[in-house]
Design a protein around this motif. Structure first.
Motif, PDB file in Angstrom:
ATOM      1  N   LEU A 105       0.826  -1.208   0.000  1.00 28.85           N
ATOM      2  CA  LEU A 105       0.000   0.000   0.000  1.00 28.85           C
ATOM      3  C   LEU A 105       0.863   1.262   0.000  1.00 28.85           C
ATOM      4  O   LEU A 105       0.488   2.282  -0.580  1.00 28.85           O
ATOM      5  CB  LEU A 105      -0.935  -0.006   1.204  1.00 28.85           C
TER       6      LEU A 105
ATOM      7  N   LYS B 240       1.745   1.948  -3.375  1.00 27.40           N
ATOM      8  CA  LYS B 240       0.576   2.511  -4.054  1.00 27.40           C
ATOM      9  C   LYS B 240       0.490   4.013  -3.787  1.00 27.40           C
ATOM     10  O   LYS B 240       0.188   4.800  -4.694  1.00 27.40           O
ATOM     11  CB  LYS B 240      -0.693   1.813  -3.575  1.00 27.40           C
ATOM     12  N   SER B 241       0.750   4.431  -2.544  1.00 28.78           N
ATOM     13  CA  SER B 241       0.768   5.865  -2.228  1.00 28.78           C
ATOM     14  C   SER B 241       1.755   6.599  -3.119  1.00 28.78           C
ATOM     15  O   SER B 241       1.461   7.668  -3.661  1.00 28.78           O
ATOM     16  CB  SER B 241       1.140   6.088  -0.757  1.00 28.78           C
TER      17      SER B 241
ATOM     18  N   SER C   6     -10.132   3.036   1.326  1.00 31.46           N
ATOM     19  CA  SER C   6     -10.321   1.764   0.639  1.00 31.46           C
ATOM     20  C   SER C   6     -11.128   1.943  -0.642  1.00 31.46           C
ATOM     21  O   SER C   6     -12.041   2.777  -0.721  1.00 31.46           O
ATOM     22  CB  SER C   6     -11.039   0.786   1.568  1.00 31.46           C
TER      23      SER C   6
ATOM     24  N   PHE D  91      -7.346   2.614  -2.352  1.00 30.35           N
ATOM     25  CA  PHE D  91      -6.391   1.554  -2.046  1.00 30.35           C
ATOM     26  C   PHE D  91      -7.135   0.224  -1.958  1.00 30.35           C
ATOM     27  O   PHE D  91      -8.157   0.123  -1.271  1.00 30.35           O
ATOM     28  CB  PHE D  91      -5.680   1.843  -0.721  1.00 30.35           C
TER      29      PHE D  91
END
Length: 366
Positions: free
Chosen positions: A192, A195-196, A300, A310
């Motif tokens: 994650l 992903k950020s 989410s 995410f």
């Protein structure tokens, strides 16, 4: 040719540093657990630090009171407050004082250690620090009641702002104290976190908007995380961008008057379905009012209100997601500082604030 700032490198290295942090603690696990389990009685665990280092404790204390080992009770107090008002925070009961410290040299951190030794008969100190050369790390070598957990040297940010130091120390505390921690959580937050970082270009486009105010909102652990997100843009722009942070539910109680047509709002949506209802309520309320320049939901992908979404495969608690989401605040602050032509690595040209705080007089306590 654009300048390469070390701060950006330190933002991008965070997922790697989280893995390193886990490896360091895993290697010392037995030593750490033997040290913190020093009393048969209830133990007050006090998280402390100044600025960002204080906010780390704020994010995780309530969560750990639900998920840690039974005899620990967690509190989070700023080291400047312990220094100025020691008797308000230091009680003569078995206590583990946990200092978060990038450098280990802040005068308030050193003062908190000395005051705790003075006021508490059964006291131990755990230093979670990024510098092996700092005063706290050195003290731990000489004091039987102190232990230093020294993270990877690269977490000792060379830039002004605490970035990889903050998220790595936060993760370190969760690994040590959360009985529910496991490697699958680590793998998920690394995924994650990357992903950020992949939202870099989208954040760049948000920064291009015409704004001079920023609001960060969240609930629970994420509401405490907004304090740090707000501090980042305040620091890196040297106060040129006005910032405000609050809880999603508390925002209506006056602070909402901060909103205008040049405000960008970031709302971090809880991963808890019940709590998320309150985050989504305030998002929808602000959408209907059509006041702010831009409203960005972060959470989410199961929530349609998440603009930066995410795919959270496991039921990751918000305390861990704060590590992931802080990257977005750091990137936004970094890019905003570039936009206004401020030196990101040394943002306070006047010297009003410093990498390690200056000007503190520690008065003798009697």
């Amino acid at each position: 040719m654009s300048r390469e700032y070390v701060t950006l490198k330190e933002i991008y290295q965070q997922p790697e540093m989280w893995k390193k942090t886990f490896e360091i603690i895993k290697e010392q696990k037995e030593k750490i657990y033997n040290f913190i389990n020093f009393s048969e009685k209830k133990v007050r665990v006090i998280f402390t630090g100044g600025g960002t280092s204080n906010y780390i404790g704020d994010v995780i204390a309530n969560y750990l009171n639900k998920t840690s080992y039974g005899k620990f009770e967690f509190y989070s107090y700023p080291s400047p407050s312990i220094m100025s008002n020691p008797k308000d925070y230091l009680i003569d009961e078995p206590t583990l004082l946990v200092n978060f410290a990038r450098s280990g040299n802040s005068p308030e951190s050193l003062a908190s250690v000395n005051l705790a030794n003075q006021l508490i008969s059964d006291i131990r100190h755990l230093f979670i620090t990024c510098s092996k050369d700092g005063n706290l790390a050195k003290d731990a070598k000489n004091e039987k009641n102190a232990l230093a957990v020294i993270l990877d040297d690269r977490t000792n940010d060379k830039g002004f702002a605490m970035t990889s130091s903050a998220t790595s120390m936060l993760l370190a505390a969760l690994i040590i104290f959360d009985k529910n921690f496991n490697e699958s959580i680590l793998e998920e937050i690394i995924k994650l976190g990357n992903k950020s970082l992949s939202y870099d270009e989208i954040i760049e486009n948000i920064v291009k908007e015409d704004f001079n105010r920023v609001v960060y909102l969240g609930s629970g652990a994420l509401s405490y995380m907004t304090t740090e997100a707000g501090l980042k843009i305040l620091e890196l722009t040297a106060g040129k961008i006005a910032t405000l942070h609050d809880s999603s539910a508390g925002f209506r109680h006056g602070p909402k008057s901060f909103l205008d047509e040049k405000t960008i709002v970031f709302n971090y949506i809880s991963n808890d379905d019940y709590t998320a209802k309150y985050d989504i309520d305030i998002i929808n309320e602000m959408k209907s009012e059509k006041i702010v320049k831009k409203l960005v939901g972060i959470g989410s992908s199961r929530f349609k209100e998440s603009n930066l979404s995410f795919n959270i495969e496991n039921n990751i608690p918000d305390a861990y997601l704060s590590i992931v989401y802080l990257i977005l605040g750091q990137l936004f602050a970094y890019k905003t500082a570039i936009k206004i032509d401020n030196d990101v690595d040394n943002p306070s040209e006047s010297g009003t604030v410093n990498r390690v705080v200056k000007g503190v007089i520690v008065h003798p306590f009697e």
